[in-house]
Design a protein around this motif. Sequence first.
Motif, short mmCIF file in Angstrom:
data_model
loop_
_atom_site.label_atom_id
_atom_site.label_comp_id
_atom_site.label_asym_id
_atom_site.label_seq_id
_atom_site.Cartn_x
_atom_site.Cartn_y
_atom_site.Cartn_z
N THR A 234 0.85 -1.18 0.00
CA THR A 234 0.00 0.00 0.00
C THR A 234 0.89 1.24 0.00
O THR A 234 2.08 1.18 0.34
CB THR A 234 -0.91 0.03 1.23
OG1 THR A 234 -0.10 0.19 2.41
CG2 THR A 234 -1.74 -1.25 1.33
N THR A 235 0.31 2.36 -0.38
CA THR A 235 1.09 3.60 -0.33
C THR A 235 1.47 3.93 1.12
O THR A 235 2.51 4.55 1.36
CB THR A 235 0.30 4.76 -0.95
OG1 THR A 235 -1.00 4.83 -0.33
CG2 THR A 235 0.12 4.54 -2.44
N ALA A 236 0.64 3.50 2.08
CA ALA A 236 0.98 3.69 3.49
C ALA A 236 2.22 2.87 3.85
O ALA A 236 3.09 3.32 4.62
CB ALA A 236 -0.20 3.31 4.38
N PRO A 282 -3.04 8.30 -8.88
CA PRO A 282 -4.40 8.00 -8.39
C PRO A 282 -4.53 6.54 -7.96
O PRO A 282 -5.41 5.81 -8.41
CB PRO A 282 -5.26 8.30 -9.62
CG PRO A 282 -4.39 7.92 -10.77
CD PRO A 282 -2.98 8.33 -10.36
N ILE A 283 -3.64 6.10 -7.08
CA ILE A 283 -3.61 4.71 -6.63
C ILE A 283 -3.43 4.68 -5.13
O ILE A 283 -3.00 5.67 -4.52
CB ILE A 283 -2.45 3.92 -7.29
CG1 ILE A 283 -1.11 4.58 -6.93
CG2 ILE A 283 -2.63 3.83 -8.80
CD1 ILE A 283 0.10 3.76 -7.26
N ASP A 284 -3.74 3.55 -4.51
CA ASP A 284 -3.46 3.41 -3.08
C ASP A 284 -2.57 2.21 -2.79
O ASP A 284 -2.36 1.84 -1.64
CB ASP A 284 -4.76 3.31 -2.28
CG ASP A 284 -5.66 2.18 -2.75
OD1 ASP A 284 -5.20 1.30 -3.51
OD2 ASP A 284 -6.84 2.17 -2.37
N ALA A 285 -2.03 1.59 -3.87
CA ALA A 285 -1.14 0.45 -3.71
C ALA A 285 -0.32 0.27 -4.98
O ALA A 285 -0.62 0.86 -6.02
CB ALA A 285 -1.93 -0.82 -3.40
N LEU A 286 0.72 -0.54 -4.88
CA LEU A 286 1.56 -0.81 -6.04
C LEU A 286 2.03 -2.26 -6.00
O LEU A 286 1.96 -2.94 -4.97
CB LEU A 286 2.78 0.13 -6.06
CG LEU A 286 3.73 0.09 -4.86
CD1 LEU A 286 4.87 -0.90 -5.09
CD2 LEU A 286 4.30 1.47 -4.58
#
Length: 306
Positions: A234-236, A282-286
């Motif tokens: 996740t971006t977190a 515009p994403i919340d994960a990679l």
Amino acid sequence: MSDRVAAVDCGTNSIRLLIADLVDGQLVEVDRRMTIVRLGQGVDATGAFAPEALTRVFTACSDFASVIRSRGVSRIRFVATSAARDVSNRDAFFAGVEERLGVRPEIITGREEAELSFRGATTSLDLPAPYLVADIGGGSTELVLGSADGLIAAQSLDIGSVRLTERHVTTDPTSDAELAAVVEDIDALLDSTTVPLADTRTLIAVAGTATTVAAVALGLPEYDRNAVHHAYLTTADVGRTTAWLTTSTRAERSAVPSIHPGRVDVIGAGALILQRLTDQLPIDALTVSEHDILDGVAWSLVRGEP
């Protein structure tokens, strides 16, 4: 074996080898290895390869040559990227590599680097497109947006883990002012990119910075390619890991077995590139991939493509 190929990728920080076969239309790995050579040592300041950096590269090439001979490889392709594009003494680099491997290095453009990274990372991938492949290297970062139908846009940015560390970082741990200078350089280039980042549906992060960030984020007791390949962060996760990598001491990072010793001093700047990039998407994960430009070079050989 007639379809056995060897791909060598020499970047700013590392040199890597992939030996592979083409079996039933798939690339099957026979051998893959990496050596930290720091070819880009001092290049940003001097415009030339340091003698000790060339020695490290040539030693690695001699080791790779032995492996290639023992594996019965029929074709070799050697590509060199950011660090080798503008140096004044690259003829010495060419000659030393050719003497040991029997093949002349190709200094590929940022566009070519991006295309090869995209091919290596996305072949056989089943995720929503368009894909943005981010290849964060030591001297540059390649961004390429595309799908199975082809590339939409690609650009090479002059920001990399080694380049930014040498340019801005002198303290341990890195000072707030130094981190701010690194971020300023990253944001300036990301803000000016011609790649339409807002169109991204899936981010695929490749190469040593991304795989190291993934290994640390996953808390691996040691580096494990199988655990890292196609890891979902996740971006977190990226933000939390980057915060630790940029505020820890060199000794603290050295104590983490999943961080290669050759990346300990530059991983913070590399992680910041990844984190600042995710902030703009515009994403919340990679997805992190072990397949990158090296695999793209191997595909070019087995398909007989340039």
